[in-house]
Design a protein around this motif. Structure first.
Motif, PDB file in Angstrom:
ATOM      1  N   GLU A  23      26.514  -7.014  -6.443  1.00 37.13           N
ATOM      2  CA  GLU A  23      27.414  -7.825  -5.680  1.00 37.13           C
ATOM      3  C   GLU A  23      27.364  -7.018  -4.338  1.00 37.13           C
ATOM      4  O   GLU A  23      27.179  -7.141  -3.180  1.00 37.13           O
ATOM      5  CB  GLU A  23      28.739  -8.016  -6.304  1.00 37.13           C
ATOM      6  N   SER A  24      27.948  -5.815  -4.580  1.00 39.91           N
ATOM      7  CA  SER A  24      27.881  -4.793  -3.490  1.00 39.91           C
ATOM      8  C   SER A  24      26.962  -3.641  -3.598  1.00 39.91           C
ATOM      9  O   SER A  24      26.482  -3.109  -4.439  1.00 39.91           O
ATOM     10  CB  SER A  24      29.144  -3.899  -3.455  1.00 39.91           C
ATOM     11  N   PRO A  25      26.261  -3.599  -2.358  1.00 45.22           N
ATOM     12  CA  PRO A  25      25.476  -2.454  -2.018  1.00 45.22           C
ATOM     13  C   PRO A  25      25.978  -0.873  -2.644  1.00 45.22           C
ATOM     14  O   PRO A  25      27.142  -0.735  -2.426  1.00 45.22           O
ATOM     15  CB  PRO A  25      24.949  -2.234  -0.641  1.00 45.22           C
ATOM     16  N   THR A  51      20.765   5.679  -8.326  1.00 46.48           N
ATOM     17  CA  THR A  51      21.770   5.500  -7.121  1.00 46.48           C
ATOM     18  C   THR A  51      21.337   4.180  -6.517  1.00 46.48           C
ATOM     19  O   THR A  51      21.976   3.797  -5.678  1.00 46.48           O
ATOM     20  CB  THR A  51      21.418   6.760  -6.164  1.00 46.48           C
ATOM     21  N   GLY A  52      20.381   3.363  -7.107  1.00 44.36           N
ATOM     22  CA  GLY A  52      19.949   2.357  -6.477  1.00 44.36           C
ATOM     23  C   GLY A  52      18.747   2.618  -5.397  1.00 44.36           C
ATOM     24  O   GLY A  52      18.693   1.459  -4.610  1.00 44.36           O
ATOM     25  N   LYS A  53      18.002   3.424  -5.572  1.00 43.80           N
ATOM     26  CA  LYS A  53      16.950   3.957  -4.600  1.00 43.80           C
ATOM     27  C   LYS A  53      16.101   2.858  -4.226  1.00 43.80           C
ATOM     28  O   LYS A  53      15.702   2.141  -3.539  1.00 43.80           O
ATOM     29  CB  LYS A  53      16.197   4.995  -5.214  1.00 43.80           C
ATOM     30  N   ASN A  93      11.383  -8.514  -9.496  1.00 42.98           N
ATOM     31  CA  ASN A  93      12.716  -9.222  -9.467  1.00 42.98           C
ATOM     32  C   ASN A  93      13.222  -9.763  -8.288  1.00 42.98           C
ATOM     33  O   ASN A  93      13.651 -10.464  -7.914  1.00 42.98           O
ATOM     34  CB  ASN A  93      13.683  -8.327 -10.230  1.00 42.98           C
ATOM     35  N   TYR A  94      13.250  -8.521  -7.131  1.00 45.03           N
ATOM     36  CA  TYR A  94      13.728  -8.826  -6.044  1.00 45.03           C
ATOM     37  C   TYR A  94      13.040 -10.040  -5.323  1.00 45.03           C
ATOM     38  O   TYR A  94      13.618 -10.708  -4.406  1.00 45.03           O
ATOM     39  CB  TYR A  94      13.929  -7.472  -5.186  1.00 45.03           C
ATOM     40  N   SER A  95      11.873 -10.039  -5.456  1.00 42.03           N
ATOM     41  CA  SER A  95      10.982 -11.000  -4.730  1.00 42.03           C
ATOM     42  C   SER A  95      10.659 -12.219  -5.586  1.00 42.03           C
ATOM     43  O   SER A  95       9.785 -12.809  -5.057  1.00 42.03           O
ATOM     44  CB  SER A  95       9.766 -10.333  -4.216  1.00 42.03           C
TER      45      SER A  95
HETATM   46  P1  AMP Z   1      17.510   3.197  -9.474  1.00 41.46           P
HETATM   47  O1  AMP Z   1      18.209   4.150  -8.489  1.00 41.46           O
HETATM   48  O2  AMP Z   1      16.725   2.454  -8.264  1.00 41.46           O
HETATM   49  O3  AMP Z   1      16.560   3.430 -10.507  1.00 41.46           O
HETATM   50  O4  AMP Z   1      18.682   2.016  -9.691  1.00 41.46           O
HETATM   51  C1  AMP Z   1      19.525   2.462 -10.847  1.00 41.46           C
HETATM   52  C2  AMP Z   1      19.861   1.034 -11.509  1.00 41.46           C
HETATM   53  O5  AMP Z   1      21.279   0.419 -10.703  1.00 41.46           O
HETATM   54  C3  AMP Z   1      18.962   0.013 -11.868  1.00 41.46           C
HETATM   55  O6  AMP Z   1      19.228  -0.412 -13.166  1.00 41.46           O
HETATM   56  C4  AMP Z   1      19.316  -1.104 -10.776  1.00 41.46           C
HETATM   57  O7  AMP Z   1      18.808  -2.351 -11.280  1.00 41.46           O
HETATM   58  C5  AMP Z   1      20.907  -1.073 -10.651  1.00 41.46           C
HETATM   59  N1  AMP Z   1      21.325  -1.360  -9.326  1.00 41.46           N
HETATM   60  C6  AMP Z   1      20.504  -1.103  -7.876  1.00 41.46           C
HETATM   61  N2  AMP Z   1      21.426  -1.582  -7.012  1.00 41.46           N
HETATM   62  C7  AMP Z   1      22.249  -2.084  -7.396  1.00 41.46           C
HETATM   63  C8  AMP Z   1      23.510  -2.612  -7.044  1.00 41.46           C
HETATM   64  N3  AMP Z   1      23.946  -2.766  -5.721  1.00 41.46           N
HETATM   65  N4  AMP Z   1      24.303  -3.039  -7.817  1.00 41.46           N
HETATM   66  C9  AMP Z   1      24.376  -3.155  -9.136  1.00 41.46           C
HETATM   67  N5  AMP Z   1      23.323  -2.508  -9.653  1.00 41.46           N
HETATM   68  C10 AMP Z   1      22.378  -1.949  -8.993  1.00 41.46           C
END
Ligand code: AMP
Length: 562
Positions: A23-25, A51-53, A93-95
């Motif tokens: 939902e939120s970044p 961190t959602g990199k 997944n994103y695409s």
């Molecule tokens: P990463 O740092 O890319 O390995 O992401 C860590 C985890 O956070 C992964 O399981 C992603 O699917 C999840 N993730 C990334 N961005 C978000 C977001 N904005 N909201 C919820 N989950 C997220």
């Protein structure tokens, strides 16, 4: 920007991430999405795993990618096969709703021919490990002429695994006009050097910072000598019931030893390290994700590719050398808004290392006492009720008539019976056991770990490079010559070792009575150790002579590399 809907990302992307529950970044996404969408500068982002990199760089790039072109536009480089597959899965997944976008993973340890075939699909996005990407460049299977974006993910890890040359080759093979994004958990000297040489006036951001990770993680440490470490670990596991945790070790040997100890003691544990085959590693990771095992004992490198968000504890069975690695490890717990506990076992002689971790990371750490049998039973009683109240649904049906008449018991008596039944084995184990002695940090420091630790670790690192990636590598770079023996050598750049020195050392070690000179092959000098190749017939001379020679006062050791 608090919601994804407030970004300018396309509806196809918003729909896909909406389905994933985003939902939120996250913090890093808040910073990178607008930057990548609007700026043409390079970027250095200090960010840790979790961190959602991946979404941080791939969402804005997907938004801008040209889906009418079938040329490679985005290249993502990452250190391990697991991470490569994870990133590929995330980008796919994103695409999901961008039907003309194709993403292909290329990594060592798997058939290069299959990967060449999948490149015929003409993907716009390639996610790869450096060695395999070089192989494919050599086989002319990759056309980088239209690359627009290059992402170096976990740059620090790629460099510490010795991929410096490969990175430099790839960086120089890609068009100068590309935009480069470097992600790294730590800013080592090597990362700085690469960014200085290959990035142009990069914009810098830093997130997932130590402070952020720290807030919801409680840090505890326990001082315990080497001999009692395993028993202390058992007690710490027993006093933290219902845990789902990773135990970090320094070397593969230690990882296996600790996992064996836990398995022999009846825990649902297993080991994850680089001595296992890829298939074995995949099985262990799957078991852990499915919670068939709830304790994973791992080396730092092997745990990298594992993406689990619900760890309750991280246990540092041995401290890492780099304080940032400590933060990185600990940050594996306390994710997705949950609390986490980080537990470190510290040897009395590691006081300097502990002090360094505290001062660099600013983490507040509390010293705990190794739990007594009584503490453990108390904690377990709490754990039984916690799990009992967590169950809100019936897993199976049964008739109340099967329950005998319980009216003779009070509810407390029934609870006692249940607990005695549940905790009998544990109580018997601790019944006649002495508590572990309290130990103090000593003023005598040895912050490099024991000699044995160091030796195991160096050997592990050497093997890391030798696995999959290297053996799969075809063509020019460092192909192993059948007539040569490859040696692991304990000195490296940090000892001011140069190629000429290595030549000199080998010549001295192999100059026997016979006039014949040993043929010398590839010499590779890494930060802490090196590799060299010498003609097979001189193997024994190298093995027996180098150990008795010294370089700048340092003892030398050569072993046949795996
Ligand atoms: P990463 O740092 O890319 O390995 O992401 C860590 C985890 O956070 C992964 O399981 C992603 O699917 C999840 N993730 C990334 N961005 C978000 C977001 N904005 N909201 C919820 N989950 C997220």
């Amino acid at each position: 920007m608090n919601l994804f809907t407030e970004t300018n990302l396309s509806p196809d992307i918003l729909k896909a991430i909406g389905e994933l529950g985003y939902e939120s970044p996250t913090e890093i996404q808040k910073q990178t999405i607008p930057f990548i969408l609007s700026d043409i500068r390079d970027l250095i982002a200090l960010a840790q795993t979790g961190t959602g990199k991946t979404a941080a760089f791939s969402l804005p790039i997907l938004d801008m990618i040209d889906d009418t072109s079938r040329k490679i536009q985005l290249l993502v480089l990452c250190p391990t096969r697991e991470l490569c597959l994870q990133i590929t899965k995330d980008i796919k997944n994103y695409s999901k709703y961008m039907k003309d976008i194709k993403t292909t993973a290329v990594y060592g340890g798997s058939s290069i021919m299959d990967q060449i075939r999948s490149l015929k699909d003409k993907p716009q996005i390639i996610v790869g490990t450096p060695g395999r990407v070089i192989d494919l460049i050599n086989r002319k299977a990759l056309d980088f002429s239209a690359i627009h974006w290059l992402v170096l993910d976990e740059a620090d890890e790629m460099l510490s695994m010795g991929f410096k040359d490969e990175l430099e080759t790839i960086l120089s093979e890609t068009p100068e006009t590309k935009q480069t994004f470097l992600f790294s958990a730590t800013m080592s000297k090597e990362v700085e050097r690469i960014s200085k040489n290959y990035l142009t006036k990069p914009h810098r951001i830093s997130v997932g910072s130590i402070n952020e990770v720290k807030k919801n993680i409680k840090h505890e440490y326990y001082v315990i000598g080497y001999r009692q470490k395993k028993e202390a670990l058992k007690r710490l596991i027993d006093s933290n019931p219902n845990q789902y945790s990773i135990i970090f070790c320094r070397t593969r040997m230690e990882t296996q030893e600790v996992a064996d100890f836990l398995m022999q003691n009846g825990y649902a544990a297993d080991a994850l390290h680089g001595d296992l085959s890829q298939a074995q590693r995949d099985t262990v990771m799957k078991k852990f994700r499915l919670k068939n095992i709830d304790i994973l004992v791992a080396t730092d490198v092997a745990a990298r590719g594992l993406d689990v968000n619900s760890l309750t504890h991280v246990i540092h069975y041995s401290l890492p050398d780099d304080p940032e690695v400590f933060v990185h490890r600990s940050g594996r717990t306390g994710r997705a808004g949950k609390d986490g506990i980080s537990i470190a076992l510290i040897k009395p002689e590691e006081s300097r290392k502990l002090k360094q971790i505290k001062s660099v990371t600013k983490i507040e750490m509390h010293e705990g006492k190794i739990p007594t049998g009584e503490d453990i039973i108390k904690a377990q009683v709490g754990g039984v009720f916690e799990s009992l109240f967590e169950i809100h649904e019936d897993f199976f049906e049964f008739d109340d008539s099967l329950i005998p008449d319980l009216s003779a018991f009070t509810k407390e008596e029934l609870a006692h019976k249940l607990l005695q039944f549940q905790l009998k084995d544990l109580a018997l184990y601790y019944k006649d056991r002495h508590d572990l002695m309290d130990q103090k940090l000593s003023s005598r420091d040895d912050d490099g770990g024991s000699r044995r630790d160091r030796r195991d670790r160096d050997r592990d690192r050497g093997r890391d490079r030798d696995r999959g990636e290297r053996s799969e590598r075809g063509g020019k770079p460092r192909r192993k010559n059948e007539d040569m023996v490859r040696f692991f050598f304990n000195l490296g750049k940090k000892d001011q070792l140069k190629k000429l020195d290595v030549l000199d050392i080998i010549n001295k070690a192999t100059s026997g009575k016979s006039k014949k000179r040993a043929e010398i092959g590839d010499i590779e000098i890494l930060e802490k150790f090196s590799f060299f190749e010498v003609e097979k017939s001189f193997k024994d001379n190298v093995l027996s002579n180098i150990g008795s020679m010294k370089f700048k006062g340092k003892e030398m050791r050569a072993e046949v590399a795996n």
